[in-house]
Design a protein around this motif. Structure first.
Motif, PDB file in Angstrom:
ATOM      1  N   THR A   1       2.180 -13.489  -1.662  1.00  0.00           N
ATOM      2  CA  THR A   1       2.540 -12.243  -2.175  1.00  0.00           C
ATOM      3  C   THR A   1       3.075 -12.102  -3.502  1.00  0.00           C
ATOM      4  O   THR A   1       2.996 -11.084  -4.319  1.00  0.00           O
TER       5      THR A   1
ATOM      6  N   MET B   1       4.004  -0.351  -7.344  1.00  0.00           N
ATOM      7  CA  MET B   1       3.938   0.124  -5.983  1.00  0.00           C
ATOM      8  C   MET B   1       2.356  -0.414  -5.517  1.00  0.00           C
ATOM      9  O   MET B   1       2.270  -0.589  -4.366  1.00  0.00           O
ATOM     10  N   SER B   2       1.568  -0.297  -6.493  1.00  0.00           N
ATOM     11  CA  SER B   2       0.141  -0.478  -6.342  1.00  0.00           C
ATOM     12  C   SER B   2      -0.036  -2.159  -5.845  1.00  0.00           C
ATOM     13  O   SER B   2      -0.589  -2.482  -4.952  1.00  0.00           O
TER      14      SER B   2
ATOM     15  N   LYS C   1       1.423  -2.659  -2.552  1.00  0.00           N
ATOM     16  CA  LYS C   1       0.748  -2.344  -1.342  1.00  0.00           C
ATOM     17  C   LYS C   1      -0.449  -3.366  -0.902  1.00  0.00           C
ATOM     18  O   LYS C   1      -0.517  -3.711   0.149  1.00  0.00           O
TER      19      LYS C   1
ATOM     20  N   THR D   1       0.233  -6.363   2.883  1.00  0.00           N
ATOM     21  CA  THR D   1      -1.020  -6.745   3.673  1.00  0.00           C
ATOM     22  C   THR D   1      -1.149  -8.369   3.638  1.00  0.00           C
ATOM     23  O   THR D   1      -1.331  -8.779   4.775  1.00  0.00           O
TER      24      THR D   1
ATOM     25  N   PHE E   1       1.759  -0.814   5.076  1.00  0.00           N
ATOM     26  CA  PHE E   1       0.805  -0.349   4.015  1.00  0.00           C
ATOM     27  C   PHE E   1       1.390   1.381   4.095  1.00  0.00           C
ATOM     28  O   PHE E   1       1.736   1.856   3.045  1.00  0.00           O
TER      29      PHE E   1
ATOM     30  N   VAL F   1       4.893   1.644   2.618  1.00  0.00           N
ATOM     31  CA  VAL F   1       4.817   1.662   1.252  1.00  0.00           C
ATOM     32  C   VAL F   1       4.278   2.743   0.724  1.00  0.00           C
ATOM     33  O   VAL F   1       4.762   3.374  -0.567  1.00  0.00           O
ATOM     34  N   ASN F   2       3.139   3.444   1.319  1.00  0.00           N
ATOM     35  CA  ASN F   2       2.583   4.714   0.885  1.00  0.00           C
ATOM     36  C   ASN F   2       3.680   5.705   0.681  1.00  0.00           C
ATOM     37  O   ASN F   2       3.715   6.593   0.028  1.00  0.00           O
TER      38      ASN F   2
ATOM     39  N   GLU G   1       6.106   5.427  -2.045  1.00  0.00           N
ATOM     40  CA  GLU G   1       5.518   5.698  -3.344  1.00  0.00           C
ATOM     41  C   GLU G   1       5.512   7.228  -3.649  1.00  0.00           C
ATOM     42  O   GLU G   1       6.061   7.619  -4.634  1.00  0.00           O
TER      43      GLU G   1
END
Length: 249
Positions: free
Chosen positions: A129, A176-177, A180, A184, A233, A236-237, A240
């Motif tokens: 990660t 943030m991208s 994401k 995962t 995911f 985090v979305n 964001e």
């Protein structure tokens, strides 16, 4: 109503694959090799106590620790590389090269170093990660507008002002991208670490069920791992959308 319509195609496709999977499993009728979705759900319900109360917390702790360390180290290194070209030239090639080494080949070494403790799995998770967080955040810093920087300088802004008011907002969408992707991958890292050496965890339980030729038992913890990845995911979305209110997502 429009949001629900957007989910209709993927849900339909998933349901179609589940139907094909179930039909194929029933036609082959070899449950220890190819269990159907219905058999997996039944087995998941049968194992709910040991999975949810013993192995799920162990895997969740590994994911949480690995992600926390990756965010701390990744963002710190990205800031350091942005501040110093010498640091960038020294560390950036090493970061890229680290991804050329198969993590699954290093995992047994970490087991030798740290034993079957939680830290051997955390290190694997960090290695997987760390890369997307560091590189994405660093690219975000580099994307800051030079014109805006010159404007701030003409208005008497110092290095601290430029960093907080220009560089950080520019890097946040990239961070943030990267996060994401990292959340995962953290599930994969934890599962790999547990698969190769652990005393608890969903990956460990899946491997144990494999030795017993329990196909549905192998897939049951994998389903939970998938759910964890999806939930992280989505979390985090949501984060964001909250953090980047100023940007239309």
């Amino acid at each position: 109503m429009k949001k629900w319509k957007a989910f209709l195609p993927p849900v339909t496709l998933v349901m179609f694959f589940i139907f094909i999977w179930e039909a194929g499993a029933r036609a082959v009728n070899v449950s220890f090799i190819l269990p159907g979705p219905s058999g997996i759900i039944i087995r998941l319900w049968e194992l709910k106590e040991i999975l949810f109360f013993e192995h799920l917390p162990a895997t969740s702790l590994i994911i949480l620790l690995g992600l926390s360390i990756s965010v701390l180290l990744g963002v710190s290194l990205a800031v350091w590389m942005h501040a110093s070209q010498a640091v960038e030239r020294a560390f950036y090639p090493i970061i890229i090269s680290s991804q050329m080494i198969p993590i699954i080949a290093l995992a047994p070494i970490f087991v030798l170093w740290f034993g079957y403790s939680i830290w051997s799995k955390v290190v694997v998770t960090v290695l997987i990660t760390f890369f997307p967080i560091t590189v994405s955040t660093f690219d975000g810093f580099r994307s800051s507008s030079k014109e805006l920087k010159e404007l701030l300088l003409t208005m008497g802004a110092g290095k601290k002002d430029i960093f907080l008011k220009l560089n950080v907002p520019s890097a946040l969408p990239y961070f943030m991208s990267g996060l994401k992707v990292a959340v995962t991958l953290s599930v994969i890292g934890a599962a790999i670490g547990e698969w190769l050496g652990a005393q608890a965890g969903l990956g460990y339980f899946s491997r144990r069920m494999m030795t017993q030729f329990d196909g549905a038992g192998v897939f049951a913890p994998i389903v939970l791992l998938s759910v964890i990845g999806i939930c992280l995911f989505l979390l985090v979305n949501l984060l964001e959308k909250y953090v980047l209110k100023w940007r239309k997502i």
